[in-house]
Design a protein around this motif. Structure first.
Motif, PDB file in Angstrom:
ATOM      1  N   GLY A  36       0.779  -1.230   0.000  1.00  0.00           N
ATOM      2  CA  GLY A  36       0.000   0.000   0.000  1.00  0.00           C
ATOM      3  C   GLY A  36       0.805   1.271   0.000  1.00  0.00           C
ATOM      4  O   GLY A  36       0.254   2.344   0.289  1.00  0.00           O
ATOM      5  N   ASN A  37       2.113   1.206  -0.315  1.00  0.00           N
ATOM      6  CA  ASN A  37       2.880   2.432  -0.471  1.00  0.00           C
ATOM      7  C   ASN A  37       2.602   3.132  -1.793  1.00  0.00           C
ATOM      8  O   ASN A  37       3.043   4.259  -2.000  1.00  0.00           O
ATOM      9  N   LEU A  38       1.903   2.447  -2.710  1.00  0.00           N
ATOM     10  CA  LEU A  38       1.499   3.095  -3.954  1.00  0.00           C
ATOM     11  C   LEU A  38       0.438   4.146  -3.654  1.00  0.00           C
ATOM     12  O   LEU A  38      -0.240   4.101  -2.630  1.00  0.00           O
ATOM     13  N   THR A  39       0.280   5.087  -4.557  1.00  0.00           N
ATOM     14  CA  THR A  39      -0.715   6.133  -4.327  1.00  0.00           C
ATOM     15  C   THR A  39      -2.129   5.565  -4.396  1.00  0.00           C
ATOM     16  O   THR A  39      -2.373   4.516  -5.009  1.00  0.00           O
ATOM     17  N   GLU A  40      -3.054   6.277  -3.788  1.00  0.00           N
ATOM     18  CA  GLU A  40      -4.450   5.847  -3.831  1.00  0.00           C
ATOM     19  C   GLU A  40      -4.959   5.793  -5.268  1.00  0.00           C
ATOM     20  O   GLU A  40      -5.708   4.889  -5.644  1.00  0.00           O
ATOM     21  N   ALA A  41      -4.508   6.751  -6.094  1.00  0.00           N
ATOM     22  CA  ALA A  41      -4.936   6.776  -7.490  1.00  0.00           C
ATOM     23  C   ALA A  41      -4.438   5.539  -8.241  1.00  0.00           C
ATOM     24  O   ALA A  41      -5.189   4.934  -9.021  1.00  0.00           O
TER      25      ALA A  41
END
Length: 312
Positions: A162-167
Motif C-alpha cells: 500500500g505504499n502506492l498512491t491511492e490513485a
C-alpha cells in the motif's frame, strides 16, 4: 541476470509465472532502524544499536519468499544514485530479480526510519516519495508483453503493498492487467490502510492487515481479529487475514473463518513482522498447504522473525 541460482529468461519466467515466480510490487528502500532494549517514550534518549538494511514492504516480502525457495521479482523504483546502486547489488546478492525495476535519473532512492524500544515501535517515518512519483511506470512490464499485457494478463501471484498512491491502487483494482492474478495485498502502515479501499471489490484479492488497519478500512473499532476479518469480508473483501500481535489471528472468506494463536516468543524486533507473515503464508499456500496449515506456518515464521531467530 545476477545472483540467481537458476537464471531465467523472460520466456522461462512466463512459463513458470503461475507456479514458482511471484511479483512483488511496491516499496524497495533502505531501512534505518534504531533499537534499544529500554522502555521508551517521546523524548527518550537511550543507548542502543542503529542499523541500515534493505527493506520496504515489497522487499521484505520478496526476501522471505526467497528463503522459502520461491523466485520473487521486484516491480518498484530505485534511484540511479549511490544508494540505489548499492541496493540493487544487495538485492541481486539475495537472488532477487531486479531486471524489471524502474530506475529514474531524477528520483532518489527511498528510505524508512524507525525507532524501536523494549515496548515496541515508538515512531517511524517512511519517505516513499519516489515510489509515489514514479506512479504506473513501475507497472510497464505487466503491460508491454514482458510479463503480461491487457490481452494476456499475468496469471500468477502478485504481492502488492500500500505504499502506492491511492490513485494507482484504484487503477490497479480496475485494470485488465490484474484480472487473472492471485492478488495478495498489504497496507504499508495503519495510516495508509484506507488506500486499499478500492481493492476490497477485486474478485481475486486477499488482504493482509492488522486489527488497527482493519478498523480504518471498516471505519470502526474491533475487539478481536476474527471480528475484524469477518467485517472485511462483509465489506466486500473475498478474503481477509487479520493479525493482532500475540492474540488470535483470523483468516476469513465467504465460506468460513479459521482462527489460530501465534506462538509465544520474546519480541526483539517488530519492523517487518507483518511482511514476514504475509510472505510465509503465500509460500505455504504455493506449496499446496490447506488454509489452517498455511495460517499456522505463517504465524510460526513471524514468531521466529520477531524473536530474532531469522537473520535480517
Amino acid at each position: 541476470m545476477t545472483g540467481f541460482d537458476n537464471p531465467l529468461s523472460p520466456c522461462d519466467m512466463g512459463a513458470m509465472a503461475d507456479s514458482q515466480q511471484i511479483l512483488c510490487i511496491g516499496s524497495v528502500l533502505w531501512d534505518v532502524i534504531g533499537r534499544s532494549a529500554a522502555t521508551m517514550r517521546a523524548g527518550s534518549d537511550v543507548p542502543g544499536r542503529i542499523t541500515r538494511v534493505p527493506g520496504g514492504v515489497a522487499l521484505n516480502i520478496a526476501m522471505t519468499l526467497r528463503r522459502f525457495g520461491l523466485a520473487p521479482a521486484l516491480l518498484t523504483t530505485i534511484g540511479r544514485d549511490e544508494e540505489g546502486d548499492e541496493l540493487i547489488t544487495r538485492c541481486n546478492q539475495m537472488s532477487l530479480l531486479t531486471d524489471f525495476v524502474y530506475r529514474s535519473e531524477d528520483l532518489p532512492t527511498d528510505i524508512y526510519m524507525a525507532i524501536e524500544g523494549g515496548n515496541g515501535l515508538i515512531a517511524a517515518i517512511a519517505d516513499a516519495h519516489s515510489l509515489e512519483a514514479a506512479g504506473d511506470k513501475i507497472l510497464r512490464p505487466l503491460a508491454d508483453g514482458t510479463l503480461g499485457s491487457a490481452d494476456a494478463p499475468y496469471p500468477g501471484v502478485i504481492a502488492l503493498d500500500g505504499n502506492l498512491t491511492e490513485a494507482l491502487l484504484s487503477e490497479i483494482a480496475q485494470s485488465p492487467l490484474f484480472v487473472a492474478a492471485d492478488l495478495r495485498v498489504a497496507p504499508a502502515s495503519p495510516g495508509k490502510a484506507e488506500r486499499l479501499l478500492p481493492l476490497l471489490g477485486h474478485p481475486r484479492a486477499t488482504l493482509y492487515v492488522n486489527k488497527e488497519e482493519a478498523g480504518y478500512l471498516c471505519q470502526r473499532g474491533f475487539e478481536t481479529a476474527p471480528e475484524a476479518a469477518q467485517a472485511l469480508v462483509e465489506r466486500g473483501a473475498p478474503r481477509a487475514l487479520v493479525t493482532d500481535g500475540g492474540a488470535e489471528t483470523a483468516d476469513a472468506t465467504g465460506g468460513g473463518l479459521i482462527v489460530a494463536t501465534p506462538p509465544e516468543v520474546m519480541v526483539t524486533r517488530v519492523t517487518g513482522a507483518g511482511d514476514t507473515f504475509m510472505a510465509a503464508h503465500i509460500a505455504a499456500e504455493t506449496r499446496g498447504q490447506d488454509r489452517a496449515t498455511a495460517l499456522n506456518a505463517a504465524l510460526s515464521a513471524a514468531a521466529s522473525y520477531v524473536s530474532g531467530d531469522v537473520p535480517q
